[in-house]
Scaffold this motif. Sequence first.
Motif: not given
Lengths: 410, 410
Positions: A31, A340, A342, A345-348, B84, B384-385, B388-389, B392-393, B395-396
């Motif tokens: 990550r 990860d 803030i 995200l989202p990250m790809g 998010l 919060f973090i 968010a992660i 993020g997962r 949405l990815e």
Amino acid sequence: MEDVDIRIEGEEITEVGRELKADGEVMNCSRMIAMPGMVNAHTHLGMSLLRGYRDDEELMDWLNSMWSVERRLSEEVIGLSSELSIIESIMSGTTAFIDMYFHPSVTMEVAKKYGIRGLLGPVFIDGLNDPKLVENDLRNMLSSRNELIKPVINIHGIYSVGKDTLERAAALMDETGLPLNMHVDETRDEVMEIRRKYGKQPIEVLMDVGLVRRNSIFVHLGWVSSWELEIITREGANVVHCPTSNMKLATGGFFPIVELMKMGVNVGIGTDGPASNNSLDVFREMKMAVLLQRNNYWSTAMKASHAISMATKNGYELIGVRGGDIAPGNKADLVLLSADSIGLLPMGPDNLVSNLVYSATGRDVVATIVNGRIIYGPHNRDEFIERAIEIGRKLEDYKSRLLPMVQLSK
Amino acid sequence: MEDVDIRIEGEEITEVGRELKADGEVMNCSRMIAMPGMVNAHTHLGMSLLRGYRDDEELMDWLNSMWSVERRLSEEVIGLSSELSIIESIMSGTTAFIDMYFHPSVTMEVAKKYGIRGLLGPVFIDGLNDPKLVENDLRNMLSSRNELIKPVINIHGIYSVGKDTLERAAALMDETGLPLNMHVDETRDEVMEIRRKYGKQPIEVLMDVGLVRRNSIFVHLGWVSSWELEIITREGANVVHCPTSNMKLATGGFFPIVELMKMGVNVGIGTDGPASNNSLDVFREMKMAVLLQRNNYWSTAMKASHAISMATKNGYELIGVRGGDIAPGNKADLVLLSADSIGLLPMGPDNLVSNLVYSATGRDVVATIVNGRIIYGPHNRDEFIERAIEIGRKLEDYKSRLLPMVQLSK
């Protein structure tokens, strides 16, 4: 590329691939995003003392304000300011810089201590210092260069030195082979003044004295003319763009990144100093470069990937180091970011480049590696922060004593 | 002011001064900066799924790309995207937002859960949805408003609805007293299209149907004409500037902040959505606003303090909340930043405003207080973090399934 391993041996990357066999120290980077370390191709590290000082002045007034303070700065204060800037730079993913400031040998010592890569040297400004002494300082620095730190011939600007200083610098380039670094074509006033004085555009004047070369670096160029660009292209000189500083100091003009890259000119990116930006975060600068081009041209011809090239590949070319992408044989100058963070995200793989340019800031950096050494990471993060706060306090104290005096004398 | 205490009772600030007597919970804020919470006056919170998607397109192509995806977005995905965005907003010092997106009741529930303040509502876009249904959605939202969350009448743009929808919105304003929020004069193409269709400038058309009022909010205005500005001024309507989005989408034009403020128009600032910025950090947006003005006007007339007013005082006026400075009687919507952040040092009263605008990012925020409640701080930072992660997962995963399909269909 996803799920890859990077092998570093000594100063270099030796292998990049999947499921490499580990033999030695292993850093878990799941990550995380690995990218080449960024080259901040134009800055004035010693100016963090003056961060937020005179933020509403245009370039020439601002320069006069700065110079009136700078005359009084001791080596100690410049050392502390440089150290604060170097901490900020390393923590935000900068692995190399090109610096122009007074007392460079103090900054050089700090840079060596932290293990960052850089080009720096004393500055020719005829009103402020004696060109003979600048030349002597530069000769002294030649003996203290090492693998990471190299001297550069700095000229503040064509409007702040006489023709004899330009000629002296050209002779120094001949003799030492050192690169040249200078502000050129920054404002319309500069161009008009030089045209009145020499009857030519700034780059033409520099061409006449032999300063436009393969190892010349020209910074700003918001007001460069098309025929100056042709000279730069023909001679193979390099250029550096500092979008935030140009905008903040209201210098106007257009720096034509896409056109320059198409012409084959090497284009770097710089934050400029902490007093004109007021940040040393190259991630933020990459975004600014794309946005400014798109605003100036009403076109999306400038892409996020151009900005990354400016900060990496082109930057390595400026400093003469093999690097700019993660490949065997390149110097192991790398940055690791948290995927990860803030705001990322989202990250790809589809939005990685966009996220690095438009969303990331230096605050997303987890580790910085220079020449195969992890100079910043979770292991020394607290030390970096504590030292920055300690320096901050000292500079605040120094400012409260120094700056009011300077303001009164204006 | 240095070394002050702030007393909060219930939803309000009740006292500001030195050495106040503590009775109740006390938060130690030494080496912190307290400022009014920031109002992100224009965003599309549900778009974080699309952060970094189609970043190299100009506005109309980009909108078509977005719309082709947006048709397929479920309430669940918009809820996750909004969450998010709300986490990102709160963590970067935003205490209130004005939002325009689909399925606003889902976003409203998330906003209520986190305790952020906001204006939001369904969006009139005639090609994409039925104005009757939009009106119904809005009426349904009226019953679920509370102290913090209020509905707004959103019209996407004058070019994306018919005249009958404009008239419907005006009747809704008459009936409900709700504010209007819409994109206007964003591109030269829009102005030309409206001139062809109506023979008038966009704001003139809106004036004719009764949409230019004291509680109207017009966003973008890069291509606004001087006589449209006069109408806005005369009717007491409000405007919002989104510098990053305008630059990134290459819309060009000039948004005249200093002139508008002088004319007495209330000017807010917005990040626009996470797909067009691609950040929701109002600190970064403040810097962008100053830089863009200075670049467009070659002048330093726009100051850092103007940017702070846009994000605070003016923002509170937009949302109809008493606030914008730290004073008794104002709502306790506050942000605390660390004065020891890397990149903000040295820090002192002389460069505080500069540091907040030119150096700070949302990452320097330590705590966010809305309506007297600490909705984010060291106590819930990890939660919060983690959340968010987790989003993020999700949405990815969703993107890897959804977006290739959409790209194939283009």
